[in-house]
Design a protein around this motif. Structure first.
Motif, mmCIF file in Angstrom:
data_model
loop_
_atom_site.group_PDB
_atom_site.id
_atom_site.type_symbol
_atom_site.label_atom_id
_atom_site.label_comp_id
_atom_site.label_asym_id
_atom_site.label_seq_id
_atom_site.Cartn_x
_atom_site.Cartn_y
_atom_site.Cartn_z
ATOM 1 N N GLU A 1 2.457 1.904 3.414
ATOM 2 C CA GLU A 1 1.221 1.119 3.293
ATOM 3 C C GLU A 1 1.533 -0.375 3.229
ATOM 4 N N GLN A 2 2.581 -0.714 2.475
ATOM 5 C CA GLN A 2 2.970 -2.117 2.355
ATOM 6 C C GLN A 2 3.486 -2.653 3.686
ATOM 7 N N GLU B 1 2.638 -1.629 6.627
ATOM 8 C CA GLU B 1 1.500 -1.770 7.536
ATOM 9 C C GLU B 1 0.758 -3.086 7.287
ATOM 10 N N LYS B 2 0.595 -3.440 6.023
ATOM 11 C CA LYS B 2 -0.062 -4.716 5.692
ATOM 12 C C LYS B 2 0.757 -5.894 6.200
#
Length: 228
Positions: free
Chosen positions: A44-45, A47-48
């Motif tokens: 998730e990190q 992707e950001k």
């Protein structure tokens, strides 16, 4: 003749645009999976960070120093050459004069959560402004003055641009004296240049020195350039 204003593009054009969009999304997901696996940063990190990189990268998928100059002008109100070089060097790990996605993701992660050795590497690269593998007394002074201005900007509650912050003559003299003392202590072989090995040894043996140098480049003001 091109499409008339207000008219719907032909089906073939819409299909092509959709295919291009889907292709970019597939490529992005491939990058995210690879970086999450290789860096062990959460997916998730990553992707950001990937989305953030896409915001600033050029059509070749790189952030050049010129791109970087524009970003710093927008974010902190500065085109100061020392600030640009110092922060750019943190991201440009292989000294290629451009930043790719992997370098960008790793640098953002390491600025927040480095190991002691990684912190030393980041600090050395940022102070070695011309990337020649040695830190000169002039570079040490430039970085110390940069740190003093960043600290003063934070003290002004970030209400001023970086270029709007100035140091008094006594402040400059004090900072330069401290930088000279640090340089002389690090330059063990008196070669007028601090090598990576000399720098690492000094940082590991002197916690107070390490804390001061890390505070110059590894701080919320620098991290916030890309995350705020």
């Amino acid at each position: 003749m091109g499409n008339q204003p207000g008219k719907t593009p032909p089906i073939s054009s819409r299909s092509s645009q959709k295919a291009e969009k889907e292709s970019k999304e597939v490529a992005k997901q491939h990058d995210v999976e690879y970086l999450a696996r290789e860096t062990r940063i959460g997916r998730e990190q990553v992707e950001k960070m990937t989305d953030l990189f896409a915001k600033y990268a050029d059509k070749q998928g790189q952030i050049t120093k010129e791109n970087f100059r524009t970003i710093l002008k927008e974010k902190v109100g500065s085109e100061h050459s020392t600030l640009i070089a110092a922060v750019f060097n943190v991201f440009d790990a292989n000294a290629s004069k451009s930043i790719d996605l992997r370098e960008f993701v790793l640098a953002l992660h390491l600025l927040t959560n480095p190991t002691p050795d990684q912190a030393i590497d980041i600090c050395f690269r940022s102070i070695d402004l011309n990337n020649d593998g040695n830190i000169t007394k002039g570079e040490m002074k430039e970085m110390a003055l940069l740190g003093a201005k960043l600290k003063k900007r934070v003290g002004a509650l970030m209400t001023k641009s970086f270029d709007g912050v100035s140091l008094t003559i006594p402040e400059v003299s004090e900072v330069n004296a401290r930088a000279e003392k640090m340089f002389e202590m690090m330059d063990v072989d008196k070669s007028r240049g601090v090598s990576k090995e000399e720098f690492a040894a000094a940082m590991k043996s002197n916690p107070e020195l390490a804390s001061y140098i890390q505070s110059i480049i590894m701080n919320d003001d620098i991290r916030g350039i890309f995350t705020k």
